[in-house]
Scaffold this active site. Structure first.
Site, PDB file in Angstrom:
ATOM      1  N   TYR A   1       0.846  -1.205   0.000  1.00 17.43           N
ATOM      2  CA  TYR A   1       0.000   0.000   0.000  1.00 17.43           C
ATOM      3  C   TYR A   1       0.877   1.249   0.000  1.00 17.43           C
ATOM      4  O   TYR A   1       0.681   2.166  -0.814  1.00 17.43           O
ATOM      5  CB  TYR A   1      -0.906  -0.021   1.236  1.00 17.43           C
ATOM      6  CG  TYR A   1      -1.916   1.098   1.277  1.00 17.43           C
ATOM      7  CD1 TYR A   1      -3.067   1.040   0.503  1.00 17.43           C
ATOM      8  CD2 TYR A   1      -1.728   2.208   2.099  1.00 17.43           C
ATOM      9  CE1 TYR A   1      -4.003   2.070   0.533  1.00 17.43           C
ATOM     10  CE2 TYR A   1      -2.649   3.238   2.139  1.00 17.43           C
ATOM     11  CZ  TYR A   1      -3.792   3.164   1.358  1.00 17.43           C
ATOM     12  OH  TYR A   1      -4.713   4.180   1.386  1.00 17.43           O
TER      13      TYR A   1
HETATM   14  N1  LIG Z   1     -10.094   5.611   4.284  1.00 18.06           N
HETATM   15  C1  LIG Z   1      -8.845   5.907   4.580  1.00 18.06           C
HETATM   16  O1  LIG Z   1      -8.435   5.867   5.732  1.00 18.06           O
HETATM   17  C2  LIG Z   1      -7.886   6.334   3.505  1.00 18.06           C
HETATM   18  C3  LIG Z   1      -6.722   7.020   3.889  1.00 18.06           C
HETATM   19  C4  LIG Z   1      -5.840   7.421   2.890  1.00 18.06           C
HETATM   20  C5  LIG Z   1      -6.104   7.152   1.565  1.00 18.06           C
HETATM   21  N2  LIG Z   1      -7.254   6.478   1.233  1.00 18.06           N
HETATM   22  C6  LIG Z   1      -7.488   6.205  -0.166  1.00 18.06           C
HETATM   23  O2  LIG Z   1      -8.700   6.815  -0.534  1.00 18.06           O
HETATM   24  C7  LIG Z   1      -9.282   6.101  -1.638  1.00 18.06           C
HETATM   25  C8  LIG Z   1     -10.737   5.813  -1.342  1.00 18.06           C
HETATM   26  O3  LIG Z   1     -10.784   4.986  -0.205  1.00 18.06           O
HETATM   27  P1  LIG Z   1     -12.117   4.804   0.640  1.00 18.06           P
HETATM   28  O4  LIG Z   1     -11.756   4.993   2.038  1.00 18.06           O
HETATM   29  O5  LIG Z   1     -13.205   5.587   0.039  1.00 18.06           O
HETATM   30  O6  LIG Z   1     -12.339   3.229   0.401  1.00 18.06           O
HETATM   31  P2  LIG Z   1     -13.654   2.394   0.030  1.00 18.06           P
HETATM   32  O7  LIG Z   1     -13.266   0.973   0.220  1.00 18.06           O
HETATM   33  O8  LIG Z   1     -14.815   2.931   0.773  1.00 18.06           O
HETATM   34  O9  LIG Z   1     -13.859   2.697  -1.541  1.00 18.06           O
HETATM   35  C9  LIG Z   1     -12.956   2.226  -2.491  1.00 18.06           C
HETATM   36  C10 LIG Z   1     -13.756   1.799  -3.716  1.00 18.06           C
HETATM   37  O10 LIG Z   1     -12.812   1.361  -4.718  1.00 18.06           O
HETATM   38  C11 LIG Z   1     -13.409   0.266  -5.401  1.00 18.06           C
HETATM   39  N3  LIG Z   1     -12.398  -0.550  -6.043  1.00 18.06           N
HETATM   40  C12 LIG Z   1     -11.524  -1.414  -5.478  1.00 18.06           C
HETATM   41  N4  LIG Z   1     -10.797  -2.031  -6.416  1.00 18.06           N
HETATM   42  C13 LIG Z   1     -11.203  -1.535  -7.608  1.00 18.06           C
HETATM   43  C14 LIG Z   1     -10.828  -1.790  -8.956  1.00 18.06           C
HETATM   44  N5  LIG Z   1      -9.887  -2.698  -9.252  1.00 18.06           N
HETATM   45  N6  LIG Z   1     -11.448  -1.091  -9.949  1.00 18.06           N
HETATM   46  C15 LIG Z   1     -12.422  -0.187  -9.655  1.00 18.06           C
HETATM   47  N7  LIG Z   1     -12.826   0.053  -8.394  1.00 18.06           N
HETATM   48  C16 LIG Z   1     -12.233  -0.593  -7.382  1.00 18.06           C
HETATM   49  C17 LIG Z   1     -14.131  -0.509  -4.293  1.00 18.06           C
HETATM   50  O11 LIG Z   1     -15.106  -1.391  -4.825  1.00 18.06           O
HETATM   51  C18 LIG Z   1     -14.704   0.627  -3.455  1.00 18.06           C
HETATM   52  O12 LIG Z   1     -16.024   0.948  -3.874  1.00 18.06           O
HETATM   53  C19 LIG Z   1      -8.428   4.841  -1.817  1.00 18.06           C
HETATM   54  O13 LIG Z   1      -7.534   5.043  -2.906  1.00 18.06           O
HETATM   55  C20 LIG Z   1      -7.683   4.749  -0.501  1.00 18.06           C
HETATM   56  O14 LIG Z   1      -6.455   4.064  -0.629  1.00 18.06           O
HETATM   57  C21 LIG Z   1      -8.156   6.087   2.160  1.00 18.06           C
END
Ligand SMILES: NC(=O)c1ccc[n+]([C@@H]2O[C@H](COP(=O)([O-])OP(=O)(O)OC[C@H]3O[C@@H](n4cnc5c(N)ncnc54)[C@H](O)[C@@H]3O)[C@@H](O)[C@H]2O)c1
Length: 249
Positions: free
Chosen positions: A156
């Site tokens: 990650y």
């Molecule tokens: N939530 C946190 O703490 C956090 C912190 C830093 C960064 N992020 C980043 O923010 C972004 C959004 O995260 P989130 O918290 O909304 O997560 P989430 O799991 O709620 O949403 C992520 C979405 O991505 C979709 N997804 C996964 N693999 C995929 C693929 N191969 N093709 C298309 N869609 C796909 C999933 O189905 C899901 O709907 C991510 O890139 C995550 O790494 C999140």
């Protein structure tokens, strides 16, 4: 909830990972502020629920790690929306939570394929449509993990560091062409992605945030929407932060 109205009037956006968490909240805001959206996600069931809830006309079940699927979804979204102004790459997974020496190969490759190759596929496919009109805003969602590295999250952290570097490169390529590209580095915020992690890992990440709490999805969505708006006009190839004080550069 957004305090703006009409900020995205006439603007069309592709949002990946739009069925959940940050992507879903950004889609909600762009629609509320007058834009049109194409919702992309791997999870077709969650996607159709989200599209129904938002009243979004266009959605594509697409795996961003597959360049051919991304190309097909881009063509379909351009046809449905007419033109493209905004790309928000929010799709992502955490990968395994284990030390490097025990890290499963399949989890490493899948995490990098979605989090980093997926961002490359989407930008590569969408940028030509932005260049045609000389306008674009690209927001690639990275993570504070890409700046600092989280232990037991090497795939990650590496993939998100890749997104930061990739976006800096892209932004410089496009700097004279009306297309702005930046990444976001959130610290941990409340969303369904946390279900992929053990509680001990979430506790560790919370302990690293000076504000002493996790973020809320609204806080990162507000920043993404600024980055996706016309107002973000003299910042490109850069990184924005929503980390409660965790990042120091
Ligand atoms: N939530 C946190 O703490 C956090 C912190 C830093 C960064 N992020 C980043 O923010 C972004 C959004 O995260 P989130 O918290 O909304 O997560 P989430 O799991 O709620 O949403 C992520 C979405 O991505 C979709 N997804 C996964 N693999 C995929 C693929 N191969 N093709 C298309 N869609 C796909 C999933 O189905 C899901 O709907 C991510 O890139 C995550 O790494 C999140």
């Amino acid at each position: 909830m957004s305090v703006f109205t009409g900020r995205f009037s006439g603007r069309n956006a592709i949002i990946t990972g739009a069925a959940s968490g940050l992507g879903l909240e950004v889609a909600r805001r762009i629609l509320a502020e007058g834009g049109q959206v194409a919702l992309w996600d791997l999870n077709a069931d969650a996607l159709s629920v989200a599209a129904k809830e938002l009243g979004a006309a266009h959605f594509c079940a697409v795996d961003v790690s597959d360049a051919d699927q991304v190309a097909a979804a881009t063509a379909s979204s351009v046809e449905a929306l007419g033109h493209l102004d905004i790309l928000v790459c929010s799709a992502g997974i955490t990968g395994a939570t284990v030390a490097v020496q025990d890290f499963p190969l399949d989890s490493w490759y899948r995490t990098v394929a979605i989090n980093l190759h997926g961002v490359f596929h989407c930008c590569r496919s969408v940028v030509p449509h932005m260049l045609t009109r000389g306008y674009g805003r690209i927001v690639n969602v990275a993570s504070v993990a890409g700046k600092e590295g989280n232990p037991n999250a090497s795939a990650y952290s590496a993939s998100k560091a890749g997104v930061i570097g990739f976006t800096k490169s892209l932004g410089k390529e496009l700097a004279m062409k009306g297309v702005i590209a930046n990444s976001l580095t959130p610290a941990t915020f409340e969303s369904p992605i946390l279900d992929q992690l053990p509680a001990s890992q979430i506790d560790y990440m919370r302990s690293r945030i000076p504000m002493g709490r996790l973020g809320f999805v609204n806080e990162s969505a507000a920043m993404v929407c600024f980055m996706a708006s016309e107002e973000c006009s003299f910042t490109t190839a850069s990184t924005f932060d929503t980390s409660g004080g965790r990042t120091t550069y």
